[in-house]
Write a protein that holds these residues in place. Structure first.
Motif, short mmCIF file in Angstrom:
data_model
loop_
_atom_site.label_atom_id
_atom_site.label_comp_id
_atom_site.label_asym_id
_atom_site.label_seq_id
_atom_site.Cartn_x
_atom_site.Cartn_y
_atom_site.Cartn_z
N GLN A 62 0.82 -1.21 0.00
CA GLN A 62 0.00 0.00 0.00
C GLN A 62 0.86 1.26 0.00
O GLN A 62 0.48 2.26 -0.59
N CYS A 194 -9.07 1.05 5.68
CA CYS A 194 -9.17 0.56 4.30
C CYS A 194 -8.76 -0.91 4.29
O CYS A 194 -7.62 -1.24 4.59
N SER A 196 -9.57 -2.78 1.49
CA SER A 196 -9.76 -3.15 0.08
C SER A 196 -8.49 -2.86 -0.71
O SER A 196 -7.79 -1.91 -0.41
N GLY A 203 -10.84 0.70 -2.74
CA GLY A 203 -9.52 0.86 -2.13
C GLY A 203 -8.93 2.23 -2.44
O GLY A 203 -8.28 2.86 -1.60
N ARG A 205 -10.73 4.93 -3.13
CA ARG A 205 -11.55 5.91 -2.42
C ARG A 205 -11.12 6.03 -0.96
O ARG A 205 -10.98 7.11 -0.41
N LEU A 206 -10.88 4.85 -0.35
CA LEU A 206 -10.53 4.85 1.08
C LEU A 206 -9.06 5.25 1.30
O LEU A 206 -8.61 5.32 2.44
N THR A 207 -8.34 5.51 0.22
CA THR A 207 -6.99 6.08 0.34
C THR A 207 -7.05 7.60 0.22
O THR A 207 -6.50 8.32 1.06
N MET A 217 -5.23 7.23 8.04
CA MET A 217 -5.66 6.06 7.30
C MET A 217 -5.02 4.82 7.90
O MET A 217 -3.82 4.80 8.16
N HIS A 219 -4.43 0.92 7.03
CA HIS A 219 -4.56 -0.02 5.92
C HIS A 219 -4.34 -1.45 6.38
O HIS A 219 -3.37 -1.75 7.06
N ILE A 240 -15.63 3.41 8.34
CA ILE A 240 -15.30 2.34 7.39
C ILE A 240 -16.37 2.25 6.29
O ILE A 240 -17.53 2.58 6.51
#
Lengths: 512, 84
Positions: A62, A194, A196, A203, A205-207, A217, A219, A240
């Motif tokens: 990531q 995150c 995903s 994934g 979007r959640l970054t 964040m 991960h 989440i």
């Protein structure tokens, strides 16, 4: 000027020493991340031979995803995250489909996977001895590249056929993050989990949502209910968005670990019809809100079912978000009556910028500025949308879009197979699982050979879970194979095909 | 006879796992679930492939036994089914 990079830079200036990203035991502050982003940006510019970098990002790490995607924003380049679990041939085809000029990832993995190609390789685990000292922001090439509208390309399927490369500009990507901040009232104090992968739009979007907001964040490199629960508890996660298979796996744990999860403020679910009673139970136990959303990579979030409406409208996926219009169209693509089932069409300022190098497909996906989702639904008299199913021949298993045609093409290479129909069967763990209904004149059992062929030529998520060998395939009145009838017939046979996975991954007990 | 074929099944499973992870070193005791050697889809595909290749059938409850998540343990379980 890059909208994404500038926004990130602002967050760094506001709180340089704040932890931006937790990955397992590693923690990175905003200032550390910016240093790494600037370093990789300089390396990309040095190695790109003066051509706008179109980067196939093939990595399981990531930190690479974060740094490379932000570096490419800074340079006006194009970032194409790919599923590192795809087979070498599939990755090469995907690189060709998006005209990648450069591949970034870990050295051993990239060399082993892609071997020798014409593409420029840049490894995140090696150091460049020489780097050009270039003022990137005033570099005329960078200014020119910044005008392109394909900052991010999401491949809709890790398939052997033609993946649909969904282009999204930096402006739209930032606007999508803003939509999420506003929809759930997120602030820099939030801690976002995150779980995903980055090649998946969720994934991504959640970054971007936490990192462009100055939030934290967390991960998860690999999802297990235990790892998820530990991360939420340890990092005091507040927000989440969960895919349905994760939420299903967590369902029992949420209530039994309520005390440890009281940092959770909002859980957003997508395509995971969790019943209203369960949502209410979780709200009582943890005190967090549940939102159900409907959307697609092409349009971002279209509707949201807020907690205030959950008890009355639990069968719907909510009402359109701000500035979003939702229509249901009949077969002639005309607006359907209230309550009538038809294709869901969405008009949104967050719409994608088209499919890469496929103008006709991009045009065909639109009707008067409305994106034709290929999903079937209905709208009630208050504007709440109910999702009914999919019009397109597509399987979603474990949150991954899978095209049956790719699997059928691969299987038909077996000389004894005359015909095959691949369909998705409802499954409580993965949403859907793949089955192949095969027609052969041969009386011997060819399943072992078909499995060998699948294991060799298809990615694990594309391999049929079950093979069936009836005498013929059901046909529609126009003589086409009726996948609807196949689904109905074989859905009844799924008496817990994925129970073995549930037992092995999550330790859940089954009846048998 | 049964034990002689354990080696054959071990080799089959090892080769399957290596197909998904070129660079890792694994041994008979490697737990392919806990060590993350295979993703969910590849685990399902492995079990289904073994059932079809070696003509055996697993019940989900059997796979709760962590021993069967190791290469040797799973191979042994396949061979045990031939004699049961």
């Amino acid at each position: 000027m890059s909208p994404i990079y500038s926004r990130f830079q602002q967050m760094v200036l506001l709180s340089p020493d704040k932890v931006a990203l937790h990955i397992d035991e590693q923690h990175y502050t905003y200032a550390q991340l910016l240093d790494m982003v600037d370093n990789i940006a300089a390396r990309i510019l040095t190695h790109c031979n003066g051509i706008r970098p179109r980067v196939a990002l093939i990595t399981l790490d990531q930190i690479d995803n974060v740094c490379v995607s932000l570096a490419l924003a800074k340079l006006g380049g194009c970032c194409i995250p790919m599923n590192a679990h795809m087979l070498p041939e599939q990755l090469q085809q995907a690189c060709e489909a998006v005209d990648a000029t450069m591949v970034i990832g870990k050295k051993a993995f990239i060399k082993k996977t892609l071997g020798q190609t014409q593409l420029t390789y840049l490894f995140t685990d090696t150091v460049d001895e020489q780097m050009n000292n270039i003022d990137m922001l005033s570099d005329l090439r960078v200014q020119e590249w910044m005008k392109a509208d394909d900052y991010l390309i999401t491949l809709s399927s890790g398939s052997t056929g033609k993946p649909k490369p969904i282009m999204i500009s930096q402006d739209v990507k930032l606007a999508r993050a803003e939509q999420t901040w506003s929809l759930y009232q997120l602030t820099a104090n939030d801690i976002v989990l995150c779980a995903s992968p980055f090649f998946h739009s969720l994934g991504q979007r959640l970054t971007f949502v936490p990192l462009l907001l100055g939030a934290e964040m967390v991960h998860l490199s690999r999802f297990t209910p235990a790892a998820w629960l530990a991360a939420v508890k340890l990092q005091k996660v507040s927000f989440i968005i969960a895919v349905s298979s994760h939420l299903y796996a967590l369902k029992n744990s949420l209530l039994s670990n309520a005390q440890a999860l009281n940092s959770l403020r909002t859980i957003v679910t997508s395509s995971a019809p969790i019943d209203a009673a369960f949502k209410a139970q979780v709200f009582q136990a943890i005190g967090c809100d549940f939102h159900e959303i409907y959307g697609a990579t092409e349009i971002a979030v279209a509707t949201n079912l807020a907690p205030k409406d959950a008890s009355e409208k639990y069968q719907t996926v909510g009402a359109p978000c701000e500035q979003v219009n939702v229509l249901v169209l009949d077969e002639d693509l005309k607006a359907a009556e209230v309550g009538e089932i038809g294709q869901i069409a969405v008009k949104s300022p967050l719409r994608f910028n088209g499919y890469y190098k496929n103008e006709s497909l991009s045009q065909a996906a639109l009707k008067d500025e409305y994106f034709l989702t290929g999903d079937i639904g209905k709208v009630d008299h208050e504007g709440f949308l109910t999702y009914v199913g999919r019009q397109k021949d597509i399987i979603i298993s474990g949150g991954i879009n899978i095209y049956p045609k790719d699997i059928e093409t691969a299987l038909l290479k077996h000389e004894l197979l005359n015909e095959v129909a691949v369909v998705g069967i409802d499954d409580s763990l993965l949403g859907e699982v793949i089955i192949a209904v095969c027609i052969t004149d041969n009386n011997n059992n060819i399943e072992p050979e078909l499995r060998k062929l699948s294991n060799k030529t298809l990615a694990p998520f594309q391999r049929p879970l079950k093979f069936f060998f009836p005498e013929f395939l059901p046909l529609t009145s126009t003589g086409k194979v009726s996948k609807l009838m196949l689904r109905e017939e074989y859905c009844e046979l799924n008496d817990g095909w994925t129970d073995m996975l549930r037992v092995m991954l999550y330790g859940e007990q089954t009846d048998e | 006879m049964k034990n002689e074929r354990v080696g054959e099944v071990v080799e089959y499973i090892t080769s399957y796992i290596q197909q998904h992870n070129d660079d890792i070193s694994i041994n008979d005791g490697s737990n392919f679930v806990k060590e993350g050697l295979l993703d969910s889809f590849a685990i399902l595909s492995l079990i289904m492939t073994l059932e079809s290749e070696f003509n055996v059938k697993f019940k989900p409850i059997e796979l709760a036994n962590e021993e069967l998540q190791t290469i040797k343990g799973l191979a042994q379980a396949v061979c045990n089914k031939w004699s049961s």
